[in-house]
Design a protein around this motif. Structure first.
Motif, PDB file in Angstrom:
ATOM      1  N   ASP A  87      12.627   4.635 -17.215  1.00 54.00           N
ATOM      2  CA  ASP A  87      11.693   4.585 -18.346  1.00 54.00           C
ATOM      3  C   ASP A  87      10.231   4.714 -17.920  1.00 54.00           C
ATOM      4  N   VAL A  88       9.973   5.542 -16.915  1.00 54.49           N
ATOM      5  CA  VAL A  88       8.607   5.744 -16.464  1.00 54.49           C
ATOM      6  C   VAL A  88       8.451   7.209 -16.067  1.00 54.49           C
ATOM      7  N   PRO A  89       7.308   7.827 -16.377  1.00 53.37           N
ATOM      8  CA  PRO A  89       7.117   9.229 -15.982  1.00 53.37           C
ATOM      9  C   PRO A  89       7.189   9.394 -14.470  1.00 53.37           C
ATOM     10  N   ALA A  90       7.522  10.599 -14.029  1.00 54.04           N
ATOM     11  CA  ALA A  90       7.612  10.866 -12.593  1.00 54.04           C
ATOM     12  C   ALA A  90       6.251  10.761 -11.927  1.00 54.04           C
ATOM     13  N   VAL A  91       5.190  11.016 -12.695  1.00 56.29           N
ATOM     14  CA  VAL A  91       3.829  10.896 -12.180  1.00 56.29           C
ATOM     15  C   VAL A  91       3.017  10.050 -13.156  1.00 56.29           C
ATOM     16  N   LEU A  92       2.362   9.018 -12.631  1.00 56.43           N
ATOM     17  CA  LEU A  92       1.474   8.186 -13.434  1.00 56.43           C
ATOM     18  C   LEU A  92       0.036   8.485 -13.028  1.00 56.43           C
ATOM     19  N   ARG A  93      -0.791   8.818 -14.016  1.00 59.37           N
ATOM     20  CA  ARG A  93      -2.181   9.154 -13.741  1.00 59.37           C
ATOM     21  C   ARG A  93      -3.089   8.031 -14.253  1.00 59.37           C
ATOM     22  N   SER A  94      -4.027   7.652 -13.416  1.00 58.43           N
ATOM     23  CA  SER A  94      -4.925   6.555 -13.770  1.00 58.43           C
ATOM     24  C   SER A  94      -6.302   6.809 -13.180  1.00 58.43           C
ATOM     25  N   ARG A  95      -7.296   6.061 -13.660  1.00 58.37           N
ATOM     26  CA  ARG A  95      -8.644   6.183 -13.109  1.00 58.37           C
ATOM     27  C   ARG A  95      -8.758   5.437 -11.783  1.00 58.37           C
ATOM     28  N   TYR A  96      -8.071   4.315 -11.693  1.00 57.38           N
ATOM     29  CA  TYR A  96      -8.082   3.524 -10.459  1.00 57.38           C
ATOM     30  C   TYR A  96      -6.667   3.057 -10.154  1.00 57.38           C
ATOM     31  N   LEU A  97      -6.413   2.815  -8.881  1.00 61.68           N
ATOM     32  CA  LEU A  97      -5.156   2.223  -8.440  1.00 61.68           C
ATOM     33  C   LEU A  97      -5.497   1.047  -7.528  1.00 61.68           C
ATOM     34  N   VAL A  98      -4.822  -0.074  -7.741  1.00 65.07           N
ATOM     35  CA  VAL A  98      -5.065  -1.250  -6.904  1.00 65.07           C
ATOM     36  C   VAL A  98      -3.770  -1.620  -6.185  1.00 65.07           C
ATOM     37  N   ALA A  99      -3.861  -1.662  -4.862  1.00 66.24           N
ATOM     38  CA  ALA A  99      -2.717  -2.019  -4.033  1.00 66.24           C
ATOM     39  C   ALA A  99      -2.595  -3.530  -3.946  1.00 66.24           C
ATOM     40  N   CYS A 100      -1.549  -4.057  -4.559  1.00 61.19           N
ATOM     41  CA  CYS A 100      -1.220  -5.485  -4.484  1.00 61.19           C
ATOM     42  C   CYS A 100       0.221  -5.600  -3.989  1.00 61.19           C
ATOM     43  N   ASP A 101       0.619  -4.671  -3.114  1.00 64.57           N
ATOM     44  CA  ASP A 101       2.021  -4.533  -2.725  1.00 64.57           C
ATOM     45  C   ASP A 101       2.343  -5.105  -1.349  1.00 64.57           C
ATOM     46  N   GLY A 102       1.621  -6.129  -0.948  1.00 71.81           N
ATOM     47  CA  GLY A 102       2.041  -6.937   0.181  1.00 71.81           C
ATOM     48  C   GLY A 102       1.660  -6.425   1.554  1.00 71.81           C
ATOM     49  N   GLY A 103       2.081  -7.208   2.546  1.00 71.97           N
ATOM     50  CA  GLY A 103       1.708  -6.938   3.924  1.00 71.97           C
ATOM     51  C   GLY A 103       2.197  -5.614   4.457  1.00 71.97           C
ATOM     52  N   HIS A 104       3.304  -5.108   3.924  1.00 70.53           N
ATOM     53  CA  HIS A 104       3.837  -3.805   4.339  1.00 70.53           C
ATOM     54  C   HIS A 104       3.513  -2.763   3.269  1.00 70.53           C
ATOM     55  N   SER A 105       2.287  -2.782   2.788  1.00 70.66           N
ATOM     56  CA  SER A 105       1.840  -1.990   1.653  1.00 70.66           C
ATOM     57  C   SER A 105       2.161  -0.502   1.771  1.00 70.66           C
ATOM     58  N   THR A 106       2.877   0.006   0.758  1.00 71.42           N
ATOM     59  CA  THR A 106       3.125   1.449   0.665  1.00 71.42           C
ATOM     60  C   THR A 106       1.825   2.199   0.407  1.00 71.42           C
ATOM     61  N   VAL A 107       0.957   1.629  -0.415  1.00 72.10           N
ATOM     62  CA  VAL A 107      -0.322   2.277  -0.714  1.00 72.10           C
ATOM     63  C   VAL A 107      -1.136   2.430   0.562  1.00 72.10           C
ATOM     64  N   ARG A 108      -1.150   1.400   1.369  1.00 71.76           N
ATOM     65  CA  ARG A 108      -1.907   1.470   2.622  1.00 71.76           C
ATOM     66  C   ARG A 108      -1.360   2.569   3.533  1.00 71.76           C
ATOM     67  N   ARG A 109      -0.034   2.685   3.565  1.00 75.14           N
ATOM     68  CA  ARG A 109       0.584   3.725   4.400  1.00 75.14           C
ATOM     69  C   ARG A 109       0.281   5.119   3.862  1.00 75.14           C
ATOM     70  N   LEU A 110       0.365   5.296   2.553  1.00 75.94           N
ATOM     71  CA  LEU A 110       0.145   6.617   1.969  1.00 75.94           C
ATOM     72  C   LEU A 110      -1.312   7.061   2.071  1.00 75.94           C
ATOM     73  N   THR A 111      -2.220   6.140   2.018  1.00 75.45           N
ATOM     74  CA  THR A 111      -3.640   6.499   2.107  1.00 75.45           C
ATOM     75  C   THR A 111      -4.130   6.562   3.547  1.00 75.45           C
ATOM     76  N   GLY A 112      -3.352   5.996   4.467  1.00 79.28           N
ATOM     77  CA  GLY A 112      -3.769   6.001   5.866  1.00 79.28           C
ATOM     78  C   GLY A 112      -4.911   5.065   6.172  1.00 79.28           C
ATOM     79  N   VAL A 113      -5.148   4.090   5.320  1.00 77.10           N
ATOM     80  CA  VAL A 113      -6.231   3.137   5.543  1.00 77.10           C
ATOM     81  C   VAL A 113      -5.898   2.264   6.753  1.00 77.10           C
ATOM     82  N   PRO A 114      -6.796   2.159   7.726  1.00 79.10           N
ATOM     83  CA  PRO A 114      -6.523   1.350   8.927  1.00 79.10           C
ATOM     84  C   PRO A 114      -6.316  -0.126   8.579  1.00 79.10           C
ATOM     85  N   PHE A 115      -5.496  -0.771   9.395  1.00 76.03           N
ATOM     86  CA  PHE A 115      -5.186  -2.186   9.194  1.00 76.03           C
ATOM     87  C   PHE A 115      -5.321  -2.895  10.541  1.00 76.03           C
ATOM     88  N   PRO A 116      -6.540  -2.963  11.080  1.00 73.73           N
ATOM     89  CA  PRO A 116      -6.723  -3.507  12.424  1.00 73.73           C
ATOM     90  C   PRO A 116      -6.494  -5.007  12.475  1.00 73.73           C
TER      91      PRO A 116
END
Length: 527
Positions: A149-178
């Motif tokens: 019950d969700v579109p294959a692509v969700l479009r938004s103005r902002y996205l906030v990663a609240c997906d935990g220590g093994h964040s998928t968002v962090r991995r997909l964006t390549g943001v460093p986690f030193p």
């Protein structure tokens, strides 16, 4: 609030834990369209973060949720918080809070309270929905997701990663986690017992009463409800020789838990069921910047640390409270310059301090303390923690009540209250008795005209996003002294201006935090 009809939502929040749900509630309260996606199909039913601090209780009170949370909390005896498990309860009462003991509430129950709240506010929550790809465009984030019950692509103005220590968002964006890799490994789990020895705790008290060692293991254990009911789970946290060698992703087994129970609480303690279990380490990491264009990070997606004193859940909720009203202003288009970037400026140092604090506790708690110097250090720290001033310092740090946002302070805003949390005063207003937390239920700013001779309606609004209330201070958690006649409070409950001179005006501060405002009359004229 959406300006582009092609967008599915204003903000896509990834993760329906306490951080993501708190943020969704703040955004929805401010009128934003919010969609939350959560990979798990159903709520986890896991205790995980086992309690909330005094400051998080205050946050829930500010949004009218404290009674609902208290109703599903676990009854506990006197005990207070702790620092590094030292046998000295921390007393938060000197910090003038109505909730000095916090709440013992399993994370799954807190999530139920928060999710009910965000749904009532109109936010959409999709469980069983996983983020698989991200595309950052001009003023738009495209998230590829899989789920019912969700579109294959969700479009938004902002996205906030609240997906935990093994964040998928962090991995997909390549943001460093030193940071620093873990040096120890342990297990946390919810279990049911079929039999228990006399050493198994029957009530919840101070952490020092629940920590035991035996057979090369250490274990923290306490019930999550009425122990006369055999199905009532216990929460256990333990480590030993086996945990030190197993990989981070190895499933926690019943045999593993049973071995630890036998070693610490004897063969009389029998495991009935392992409800869930996971492994953790003492790794500490933090993203360099909490904002990556239209993508922001909060909670464990932004920082991880050892679970000393239950800091993680509370830290994430505070991230969300700080970010929510600022991001909502950005979406409306009335945010002052730099407001959204102040999220990183204020919250990054707070998490860095928590990382350092948990590392320090790891040294003191390092089980077992093999070295004599660690035991000597614990003895000294125990004596220090018994001193009132030291206990107040530690209680404020562990509860989050001592936080002062230094970035709030300017030459014109150098009052001692500025940057600190607003104490939840009891007030008398034109509409009857109330409290500061009740006046903040709307999620708006608040200008309090305190100890007004006439508590009738205050003259003139000061800003379309700020409520102005004349009130007389009836009581506060400790004493009635406020330290100012007028106080301007941000939506997250922190003071951004205070004054007592009738000539003082919050106008410059209003512009800084809320954008352009109508002229503000003096205190005397307002009354």
């Amino acid at each position: 609030m959406k300006n582009d009809a092609t967008l599915d939502t204003d903000v896509l929040v990834v993760g329906a834990g306490p951080t993501g749900l708190t943020l969704a509630g703040e955004l929805a309260l401010a009128g934003a369209a919010v969609t939350v996606i959560e990979r798990q199909e159903i709520p986890s039913g896991q205790s995980r973060g086992g309690g909330i601090s005094a400051r998080t209780c205050e946050v829930l009170a500010m949004r009218g949720l404290i009674d609902a949370a208290t109703a599903v909390s676990v009854e506990r005896g006197a005990g207070g918080g702790h620092f590094a498990g030292l046998p000295v309860p921390l007393d938060a009462r000197p910090w003038r809070t109505r909730h000095p003991d916090g709440l013992m509430i399993p994370q799954d129950r807190l999530e139920q309270v928060l999710e009910s709240h965000v749904r009532e506010l109109g936010a959409v929550v999709h469980h069983g929905t996983e983020l698989t790809a991200l595309t950052l465009g001009d003023g738009e984030v495209s998230a590829t997701v899989t789920g019912p019950d969700v579109p294959a692509v969700l479009r938004s103005r902002y996205l906030v990663a609240c997906d935990g220590g093994h964040s998928t968002v962090r991995r997909l964006t390549g943001v460093p986690f030193p940071g620093r890799a873990g040096t120890m490994a342990a297990v946390t789990a919810d279990i049911e017992l079929s039999a228990a020895s006399e050493t198994v705790p029957q009530t919840v008290g101070h952490i020092s009463e629940h920590t035991r060692r035996g057979g090369g293991y250490w274990m923290l254990m306490h019930p999550l409800g009425d122990t006369t009911d055999p199905s009532t789970p216990h929460r256990v946290v333990f480590g030993g020789p086996e945990q030190a060698t197993l990989p981070r992703d190895a499933p926690v087994t019943e045999a593993e838990v049973a071995a630890a129970l036998t070693a610490v609480h004897g063969p009389e303690t029998q495991l009935r069921q392992l409800r869930w279990g996971t492994r953790f380490s003492d790794a500490t990491r933090q993203v360099t910047n909490y904002r990556h264009g239209p993508v922001l990070f909060a909670g464990d997606a932004a920082h991880i640390h050892p679970p000393m004193g239950g800091q993680g859940l509370n830290l994430g909720v505070q991230d969300a409270m700080n970010l929510g009203w600022k991001l909502a202003a950005q979406l409306r288009g009335d945010a002052p310059a730099g407001l959204l970037d102040s999220y990183h400026a204020e919250r990054h140092p707070v998490a860095a301090r928590v990382l350092a604090m948990t590392r320090a506790q790891s040294v003191l708690m390092s089980p077992p303390p093999d070295a004599d110097d660690v035991r000597a250090l614990r003895d000294i720290m125990t004596d220090l923690a018994r001193l009132p001033d030291a206990n107040r310092y530690l209680a404020g740090m562990m509860s989050g009540l001592d936080l002062r946002y230094e970035t709030s302070i300017e030459p014109l805003d150098d009052h001692p209250l500025v940057g600190t949390r607003m104490v939840d005063l009891s007030l008398q207003t034109a509409h009857g008795p109330t409290t500061v937390s009740t006046l903040l239920h709307s999620g708006r700013g608040l200008l309090l005209e305190l100890d007004a001779a006439d508590v009738g309606e205050a003259a003139d609004a000061v800003h379309p996003r700020v409520d102005r209330v004349a009130a007389h201070v009836v009581d506060s958690p400790v004493g009635t002294t406020v330290g100012a006649d007028r106080v301007l409070v941000r939506p997250d409950g922190y003071v951004c201006w205070a004054g007592s001179d009738p000539a003082d005006s919050p106008e410059a501060t209003l512009r800084r935090w809320f954008g352009a405002a109508v002229p503000v009359s003096s205190s005397a004229a307002a009354r």
